[in-house]
Design a protein around this motif. Sequence first.
Motif, mmCIF file in Angstrom:
data_model
loop_
_atom_site.group_PDB
_atom_site.id
_atom_site.type_symbol
_atom_site.label_atom_id
_atom_site.label_comp_id
_atom_site.label_asym_id
_atom_site.label_seq_id
_atom_site.Cartn_x
_atom_site.Cartn_y
_atom_site.Cartn_z
ATOM 1 N N GLY A 1 28.978 45.775 31.774
ATOM 2 C CA GLY A 1 28.987 45.009 33.005
ATOM 3 C C GLY A 1 28.611 45.839 34.218
ATOM 4 O O GLY A 1 28.211 45.296 35.252
ATOM 5 N N GLN B 1 23.327 44.488 37.806
ATOM 6 C CA GLN B 1 24.290 43.446 38.166
ATOM 7 C C GLN B 1 25.008 43.740 39.485
ATOM 8 O O GLN B 1 25.270 42.824 40.272
ATOM 9 C CB GLN B 1 25.309 43.292 37.038
ATOM 10 C CG GLN B 1 24.705 42.767 35.735
ATOM 11 C CD GLN B 1 25.723 42.689 34.622
ATOM 12 O OE1 GLN B 1 26.687 41.927 34.687
ATOM 13 N NE2 GLN B 1 25.532 43.479 33.579
ATOM 14 N N SER B 2 25.318 45.014 39.737
ATOM 15 C CA SER B 2 26.014 45.353 40.977
ATOM 16 C C SER B 2 25.111 45.149 42.185
ATOM 17 O O SER B 2 25.557 44.661 43.239
ATOM 18 C CB SER B 2 26.516 46.801 40.924
ATOM 19 O OG SER B 2 27.476 46.953 39.899
ATOM 20 N N ARG C 1 39.107 42.171 33.641
ATOM 21 C CA ARG C 1 39.334 40.893 34.330
ATOM 22 C C ARG C 1 39.017 40.988 35.821
ATOM 23 O O ARG C 1 38.643 39.999 36.444
ATOM 24 C CB ARG C 1 40.790 40.442 34.126
ATOM 25 C CG ARG C 1 41.066 39.886 32.740
ATOM 26 C CD ARG C 1 42.385 39.138 32.708
ATOM 27 N NE ARG C 1 43.527 40.008 32.943
ATOM 28 C CZ ARG C 1 44.182 40.658 31.985
ATOM 29 N NH1 ARG C 1 43.802 40.530 30.719
ATOM 30 N NH2 ARG C 1 45.227 41.423 32.279
ATOM 31 N N ARG C 2 39.159 42.183 36.381
ATOM 32 C CA ARG C 2 38.908 42.361 37.809
ATOM 33 C C ARG C 2 37.462 42.742 38.122
ATOM 34 O O ARG C 2 37.114 42.922 39.292
ATOM 35 C CB ARG C 2 39.850 43.431 38.375
ATOM 36 C CG ARG C 2 41.304 42.989 38.453
ATOM 37 C CD ARG C 2 42.192 44.145 38.910
ATOM 38 N NE ARG C 2 43.579 43.720 39.014
ATOM 39 C CZ ARG C 2 44.166 43.375 40.156
ATOM 40 N NH1 ARG C 2 43.473 43.380 41.282
ATOM 41 N NH2 ARG C 2 45.428 43.014 40.188
ATOM 42 N N LEU C 3 36.640 42.853 37.102
ATOM 43 C CA LEU C 3 35.262 43.293 37.324
ATOM 44 C C LEU C 3 34.487 42.375 38.272
ATOM 45 O O LEU C 3 33.628 42.865 39.019
ATOM 46 C CB LEU C 3 34.532 43.425 35.986
ATOM 47 C CG LEU C 3 33.405 44.475 35.941
ATOM 48 C CD1 LEU C 3 33.930 45.839 36.351
ATOM 49 C CD2 LEU C 3 32.806 44.533 34.541
ATOM 50 N N PRO C 4 34.719 41.053 38.282
ATOM 51 C CA PRO C 4 34.029 40.223 39.281
ATOM 52 C C PRO C 4 34.333 40.629 40.724
ATOM 53 O O PRO C 4 33.573 40.286 41.632
ATOM 54 C CB PRO C 4 34.548 38.812 38.975
ATOM 55 C CG PRO C 4 34.896 38.839 37.523
ATOM 56 C CD PRO C 4 35.458 40.217 37.309
ATOM 57 N N GLU C 5 35.432 41.372 40.925
ATOM 58 C CA GLU C 5 35.772 41.868 42.262
ATOM 59 C C GLU C 5 35.336 43.318 42.401
ATOM 60 O O GLU C 5 35.992 44.139 43.048
ATOM 61 C CB GLU C 5 37.281 41.766 42.489
ATOM 62 C CG GLU C 5 37.866 40.380 42.236
ATOM 63 C CD GLU C 5 39.376 40.404 42.141
ATOM 64 O OE1 GLU C 5 39.976 41.496 42.256
ATOM 65 O OE2 GLU C 5 39.960 39.330 41.957
ATOM 66 N N ARG C 6 34.200 43.653 41.820
ATOM 67 C CA ARG C 6 33.798 45.055 41.668
ATOM 68 C C ARG C 6 33.785 45.838 42.982
ATOM 69 O O ARG C 6 34.098 47.027 43.007
ATOM 70 C CB ARG C 6 32.434 45.141 40.981
ATOM 71 C CG ARG C 6 31.270 44.569 41.758
ATOM 72 C CD ARG C 6 30.003 44.624 40.910
ATOM 73 N NE ARG C 6 30.111 43.743 39.759
ATOM 74 C CZ ARG C 6 29.486 43.960 38.600
ATOM 75 N NH1 ARG C 6 28.698 44.999 38.442
ATOM 76 N NH2 ARG C 6 29.631 43.113 37.602
ATOM 77 N N ALA D 1 24.905 41.408 42.778
ATOM 78 C CA ALA D 1 26.105 40.891 43.434
ATOM 79 C C ALA D 1 26.101 41.237 44.918
ATOM 80 O O ALA D 1 26.462 40.414 45.764
ATOM 81 C CB ALA D 1 27.356 41.461 42.766
ATOM 82 N N GLU E 1 25.778 38.450 48.089
ATOM 83 C CA GLU E 1 26.671 38.391 49.248
ATOM 84 C C GLU E 1 25.860 38.362 50.538
ATOM 85 O O GLU E 1 26.164 37.608 51.475
ATOM 86 C CB GLU E 1 27.613 39.599 49.259
ATOM 87 C CG GLU E 1 28.730 39.536 48.233
ATOM 88 C CD GLU E 1 29.717 40.670 48.410
ATOM 89 O OE1 GLU E 1 29.535 41.478 49.356
ATOM 90 O OE2 GLU E 1 30.663 40.759 47.614
ATOM 91 N N ARG F 1 18.097 34.543 37.449
ATOM 92 C CA ARG F 1 18.942 34.966 36.332
ATOM 93 C C ARG F 1 18.031 35.263 35.149
ATOM 94 O O ARG F 1 17.128 34.496 34.853
ATOM 95 C CB ARG F 1 19.952 33.872 35.949
ATOM 96 C CG ARG F 1 20.973 33.570 37.038
ATOM 97 C CD ARG F 1 21.895 34.759 37.287
ATOM 98 N NE ARG F 1 22.902 34.463 38.302
ATOM 99 C CZ ARG F 1 22.745 34.696 39.592
ATOM 100 N NH1 ARG F 1 21.584 35.192 40.033
ATOM 101 N NH2 ARG F 1 23.698 34.432 40.453
#
Length: 238
Positions: free
Chosen positions: A71, A198-199, A96-101, A202, A206, A145
């Motif tokens: 990820g 991916q980072s 689980r917290r990866l979406p809040e990277r 993201a 934003e 995507r």
Amino acid sequence: TVGRWLSLAPEARFLVTSRQRLQLDGEVVIRLEPLGHADAMGLFDDRARAARAGFAPTAEERDAIGEIVAGLDRLPLAIELAAARVAVLSPHELLRRLPERFQVLRNRRRDTNSRQATLRDAIDWSWTLLSDAEQDALKQCAVFRGGFTLAHAEALLDLRVHPDAWVLDVIESLLEKSLLHSYSAPERPQETRCTMYQSIQAFCAEKLDTDPAAADVYARHDAWCLELAEGLVTSRHP
């Protein structure tokens, strides 16, 4: 500086690490790819043990770590920042917290370069060096995507506020600055596709969501996807 040295000593050879090519005659670019899976896992383990002595993940936790490094696109800085969180988070909690990277991936060490203290800072440093046209293009590319071709970018990107910007040149510049990377899909080797880590995607998403033109970008992307789908249906059922 390197160009001046080469003009004075044309037989000299220089090994330079850079975020983008130098655009000098005779330059040969060797792109540094993300770590291989085994090396990425090894780096995570090493930095996790530095954060929590005796760190010994179970088989299930190893699977979670594998998803974490994937990820993070197996990028060393992101992996180091993630592994440091093992002091307070288990691998499953970290996953689980990866979406809040951007909130999670921060370095609390005092001897860290400020540009590498957080994942956001590392990406933002490259972002601030872009031209306005490059920033607008990269934001708009965040809606794709699974990668995109130059033709896809030309159909979606709206750079009319930058009269001298040509989509081909802007995409090429973003590739040279390592904010996009290109590849050929095995099923379509004749076609060059672009994508972003991916980072970075993201981060750019934003940026796009705070842009007043975001709704227009998403609308163009929706229309493009619909047109593409209709074309596929028509080709199968004339």
